[in-house]
Design an enzyme around this catalytic site. Structure first.
Site: not given
Ligand code: RFL
Ligand code: PHB
Length: 395
Positions: A74, A204, A296, A300, A388
């Site tokens: 994108h 957005y 989100p 990031k 971004y």
């Molecule tokens: P995670 O992915 O939470 O992974 C942590 C892992 O640790 C395990 N765990 C344990 N294992 C053993 N013993 C324990 N006691 C444990 N406790 C936990 C868990 O089961 C899990 O598998 O952390 P990590 O690796 O730091 O990654 C972070 C990302 O997952 C998170 O920041 C992103 O998903 C945030 N986020 C987005 N980030 C982006 O860069 N671009 C995006 O477009 C974006 N969109 C989003 C998002 C997060 C969202 N939610 C659900 C909060 C969109 C959404 C909706």
């Molecule tokens: C997503 O596709 O889940 C998504 C994309 C952009 C954002 C947050 C979430 O800023």
């Protein structure tokens, strides 16, 4: 059972898996402990936007093949406000950079496959994980394996990659960490639906009824969010009501409407910013969401997990290859410089685009003036674009 490894990694999310694989490529061994099953970690619906640096990292470590085939490049986003669309052109404003749309659970699948193909040791369904002797030279991890047996791993170092609800951060003595936090007075209602894309680029949209994000996952599956109460209940929202809300908030002057289709996933996500300092206690190093959480809106979180993993892996490599501890000593400060910039950007995007409860006309006019300025000024849109697509990792 008594086990031993160089780096014990807790959590098989993006931070833990990337760290483990980069270390492997540098000849450093690790064991990854994950509390969920492989199927469960491969199914969690989360992020979708990968910065150029995260894509480059996946390719460099040999896990980028499917991403390059199936990911969607994108080159911009649309900011929609006052019924009009303004495009931010990433390559034109950032010397050719762009982002990739590729689901986080696909990143996880590709990393698990890469780890297991190269003989990596990931223990899924590890129960009751706990960490000890963090301020000694021989930190330990205890856990129960799938069969209920108790295991202890002696490590040189432990990496806490266990997300925002993990065990590592709470194992650090109170007083050794500072926690900085902001809660936002709204959440996101997220859906996945079976429909063709409504737009070639993410939208957005700022609207008086609240923010909307139109994102995508594939040519057949779309991801969309609307701002809601932080405590919103899923069963208040029938599919018809959801589509009516999206239509109302996404109106344009030329009558654009999102493409609708069957909704097969609904979730409510809370929004907060949180940073802990330092990202280290003794021989425990925190990486990813275990050390910081962003709302989100800036896309990031996953990308910060990837940059932390890169910075930490480089510090471990310097330790094992040249017996240098200086990079480990600087890990927290180096990572936090990037973390705080992404925290600022995510907070700023969130503040600019959401409707705040109780906001008066003055605040609303300021938000609109900011959007008008950001989209009308080349330097202001270059600043948005540069953040971004991802800031560089500083040395
Ligand atoms: P995670 O992915 O939470 O992974 C942590 C892992 O640790 C395990 N765990 C344990 N294992 C053993 N013993 C324990 N006691 C444990 N406790 C936990 C868990 O089961 C899990 O598998 O952390 P990590 O690796 O730091 O990654 C972070 C990302 O997952 C998170 O920041 C992103 O998903 C945030 N986020 C987005 N980030 C982006 O860069 N671009 C995006 O477009 C974006 N969109 C989003 C998002 C997060 C969202 N939610 C659900 C909060 C969109 C959404 C909706
Ligand atoms: C997503 O596709 O889940 C998504 C994309 C952009 C954002 C947050 C979430 O800023």
């Amino acid at each position: 059972m008594a086990l031993r490894t160089q780096v014990g990694i807790i959590g098989a999310g993006p931070a833990g898996l990337l760290l483990s694989h980069i270390l492997h490529l540098q000849g450093i061994e690790s064991i990854v402990l994950e509390k969920s099953s492989r199927d469960d970690v491969e199914a969690i619906i989360k992020a979708g936007v990968l910065e150029q640096g995260t894509v480059d990292l996946m390719i460099a470590i040999g896990a980028g093949e499917r991403l390059m085939k199936e990911g969607m490049r994108h080159e911009g986003i649309i900011l929609r406000f006052s019924g009009r669309d303004e495009r931010i052109d990433f390559p034109a404003l950032t010397d050719g950079k762009s982002v990739m749309i590729y689901a986080q659970h696909d990143v996880i699948k590709d990393l698990i496959e890469a780890r297991l193909e190269s003989g990596g040791d990931i223990r899924f369904e590890a129960r009751d994980v706990s960490v000890y002797d963090l301020d000694s030279d021989a930190p330990k991890i205890r856990f129960r394996g799938k069969e209920g047996e108790v295991n202890e791993i002696s490590c040189d170092f432990i990496a806490g990659c266990d997300g925002s609800q993990g065990v590592c951060r709470p194992s650090i003595p109170a007083g050794a960490l500072n926690v900085y936090e902001r809660l936002y007075p709204f959440g996101w209602f997220g859906i996945l639906c079976k429909a063709p894309p409504s737009s070639d680029e993410l939208i957005y949209a700022m609207h008086e009824r609240g923010f909307v994000l139109v994102s995508t996952r594939s040519p057949e599956i779309q991801r969309m969010y609307f701002q809601c109460e932080p405590t919103e209940r899923l069963d208040n929202w029938s599919d018809d009501r959801i589509w009516a809300e999206f239509r109302a908030r996404l109106q344009t002057r030329d009558g654009w409407a999102p493409k609708e289709g069957p909704i097969f996933s609904k979730t409510v996500i809370g929004m907060r910013s949180m940073v802990v300092e330092p990202m280290r206690y003794g021989r425990l190093f925190l990486a990813g969401d275990s050390a910081h959480v962003v709302p989100p809106t800036g896309a990031k979180g996953l990308n910060l997990a990837a940059s932390d993993a890169q910075i930490l892996a480089r510090a471990f490599a310097a330790y094992y290859k040249a017996r240098r501890s200086d990079l480990l000593g600087q890990y927290s400060a180096t990572a936090l410089r990037r973390v705080w910039k992404a925290t600022r950007f995510s907070w700023w995007m969130t503040s600019m685009l959401h409707t705040f409860p109780g906001a008066d006309v003055f605040q609303r006019r300021l938000q609109l003036a900011e959007l008008d300025y950001v989209t009308g000024s080349r330097v202001a849109c270059a600043a948005l674009a540069e953040n971004y697509v991802g800031l560089p990792i500083e040395q």
